[in-house]
Design an enzyme around this catalytic site. Structure first.
Site, PDB file in Angstrom:
ATOM      1  N   ILE A 227       0.773 -27.201  -7.949  1.00  0.00           N
ATOM      2  CA  ILE A 227       1.217 -28.177  -6.967  1.00  0.00           C
ATOM      3  C   ILE A 227       2.236 -29.074  -7.661  1.00  0.00           C
ATOM      4  O   ILE A 227       2.254 -29.192  -8.880  1.00  0.00           O
ATOM      5  CB  ILE A 227       0.050 -29.002  -6.349  1.00  0.00           C
ATOM      6  CG1 ILE A 227      -0.750 -29.729  -7.429  1.00  0.00           C
ATOM      7  CG2 ILE A 227      -0.851 -28.119  -5.511  1.00  0.00           C
ATOM      8  CD1 ILE A 227      -1.877 -30.600  -6.858  1.00  0.00           C
ATOM      9  N   ASP A 228       3.100 -29.692  -6.869  1.00  0.00           N
ATOM     10  CA  ASP A 228       4.182 -30.503  -7.420  1.00  0.00           C
ATOM     11  C   ASP A 228       3.646 -31.618  -8.304  1.00  0.00           C
ATOM     12  O   ASP A 228       2.537 -32.133  -8.084  1.00  0.00           O
ATOM     13  CB  ASP A 228       5.008 -31.140  -6.294  1.00  0.00           C
ATOM     14  CG  ASP A 228       5.757 -30.113  -5.467  1.00  0.00           C
ATOM     15  OD1 ASP A 228       5.925 -28.980  -5.944  1.00  0.00           O
ATOM     16  OD2 ASP A 228       6.165 -30.464  -4.337  1.00  0.00           O
ATOM     17  N   ARG A 229       4.452 -32.009  -9.253  1.00  0.00           N
ATOM     18  CA  ARG A 229       4.095 -33.119 -10.140  1.00  0.00           C
ATOM     19  C   ARG A 229       3.714 -34.371  -9.345  1.00  0.00           C
ATOM     20  O   ARG A 229       2.728 -35.050  -9.645  1.00  0.00           O
ATOM     21  CB  ARG A 229       5.291 -33.441 -11.048  1.00  0.00           C
ATOM     22  CG  ARG A 229       5.063 -34.606 -12.001  1.00  0.00           C
ATOM     23  CD  ARG A 229       6.293 -34.861 -12.855  1.00  0.00           C
ATOM     24  NE  ARG A 229       5.952 -35.657 -14.025  1.00  0.00           N
ATOM     25  CZ  ARG A 229       6.616 -35.611 -15.172  1.00  0.00           C
ATOM     26  NH1 ARG A 229       7.652 -34.807 -15.293  1.00  0.00           N
ATOM     27  NH2 ARG A 229       6.245 -36.358 -16.183  1.00  0.00           N
TER      28      ARG A 229
ATOM     29  N   THR B 145       2.583 -34.605  -6.349  1.00  0.00           N
ATOM     30  CA  THR B 145       1.472 -34.380  -5.426  1.00  0.00           C
ATOM     31  C   THR B 145       0.146 -34.471  -6.167  1.00  0.00           C
ATOM     32  O   THR B 145       0.016 -33.966  -7.273  1.00  0.00           O
ATOM     33  CB  THR B 145       1.607 -32.997  -4.762  1.00  0.00           C
ATOM     34  OG1 THR B 145       2.861 -32.912  -4.095  1.00  0.00           O
ATOM     35  CG2 THR B 145       0.482 -32.748  -3.775  1.00  0.00           C
TER      36      THR B 145
ATOM     37  N   ARG C 241       7.152 -30.521   2.216  1.00  0.00           N
ATOM     38  CA  ARG C 241       8.142 -31.595   2.138  1.00  0.00           C
ATOM     39  C   ARG C 241       9.396 -31.253   2.953  1.00  0.00           C
ATOM     40  O   ARG C 241       9.939 -32.102   3.675  1.00  0.00           O
ATOM     41  CB  ARG C 241       8.488 -31.863   0.676  1.00  0.00           C
ATOM     42  CG  ARG C 241       7.284 -32.348  -0.120  1.00  0.00           C
ATOM     43  CD  ARG C 241       7.494 -32.247  -1.617  1.00  0.00           C
ATOM     44  NE  ARG C 241       8.565 -33.132  -2.086  1.00  0.00           N
ATOM     45  CZ  ARG C 241       8.961 -33.195  -3.346  1.00  0.00           C
ATOM     46  NH1 ARG C 241       8.380 -32.415  -4.273  1.00  0.00           N
ATOM     47  NH2 ARG C 241       9.930 -34.023  -3.697  1.00  0.00           N
TER      48      ARG C 241
END
Length: 294
Positions: free
Chosen positions: A132-134, A136, A233
């Site tokens: 998962i994104d940094r 998030t 996003r």
């Protein structure tokens, strides 16, 4: 029975959890069993249970981990949600990378968990199943061996049964529920773009519904049919309601000083035991404060 062992039991009849464990493990004192329940070391069909009178039904699988997870050894806000011989599920804080980049190699979820498993067994390794994104926060799955990782990744669509996120977005979302479908491509500058044309990228599908809202923001629940980079996003930008704090994809507000996106639910079929596992992380309090009555 060594305290480092993990006990696996299959329920034969209708009963309650504490009574079942006391009857099934006579070598352990009742207070010891209460302690492992309290400390989140017991799971029923993959879900951690602490309630003494939790009802049990025939065929359910109980896992008891006698050794308490050393939370004091986990730093940077990582919380272990579940651990067995094959898998680790964590609750990742925002601003922490899943895996190393050219500019950040040590402060990652992977490096922290790698150190964690090596403290108990220097030969132990962990393997990244997904990311998962940094920016998030939320639930993230790791495997303890390469074979398990490969098995999950190769059967991802059938093994992963639910992935749900929550997000705070700008504005009042209308309609209150819907589905966004588009084709995504990534530029050389690492920004993802959305197209309605099937020949321009990889297909991405996001379902959303509004949980609550006010004049300025909406709290959405989002489920994924696909798991493309930055999918949520970009799709929320597509409908004119970017994620709060997401300047990269059109947000103009940042009231909580972070990206307001959280991986809330992760459910899957255990790759070895073939039992359903479902984990849920609470909505971050900072998200909910945006909807507090003033």
């Amino acid at each position: 029975m060594k305290d480092r062992e993990e006990l696996v039991l299959v329920v034969k009849g209708e009963t309650e959890l504490l009574k079942y464990l006391v009857d099934s493990v006579p070598a352990k004192r009742r207070n010891t069993i209460k302690a492992v329940l309290r400390d989140r070391q017991v799971s029923v069909d993959g879900k951690v249970v602490t309630q003494f009178d939790h009802p049990l039904h025939p065929g359910q699988q109980i896992r008891v981990r006698w050794e308490k997870i050393p939370f004091n050894r986990l730093y940077h806000g990582i919380r272990i949600v579940f651990e067995d011989r094959d898998l680790i599920v964590i609750d990742k804080p925002a601003a922490l990378l899943t895996v190393a980049t050219e500019t950040e190699k040590r402060r990652t979820a992977y490096s922290i968990l790698s150190d964690y498993v090596k403290e108990r067994d220097p030969a132990a390794k962990i393997f990244i199943v997904h990311r998962i994104d940094r920016e998030t926060s939320g639930l993230l799955l790791f495997a303890k061996n390469e074979g398990i990782r490969d098995r999950i990744q190769e059967t991802w669509m059938s093994t992963i049964t639910e992935r749900t996120y929550v997000a705070v977005v700008e504005g009042q979302v209308e309609p209150a529920a819907g589905t966004v479908t588009s084709w995504l491509t990534e530029s050389a500058a690492f920004k993802v773009y959305s197209s309605r044309k099937p020949d321009q990228g990889k297909r991405a599908v996001t379902h959303y519904r509004t949980i609550k809202g006010n004049r300025d923001y909406s709290l959405l629940s989002l489920s994924l049919e696909t798991g493309r980079k930055h999918q949520i996003r970009v799709h929320l930008q597509d409908i004119g309601h970017p994620v709060v704090g997401d300047k990269k994809y059109g947000a103009i507000s940042n009231p909580i000083k972070r990206l307001a996106l959280h991986a809330q639910v992760l459910a899957f079929i255990h790759p070895v035991d073939n039992v359903p596992c479902r984990f849920e992380s609470a909505v971050p309090p900072s998200f909910l404060r945006l909807f507090a009555v003033k």
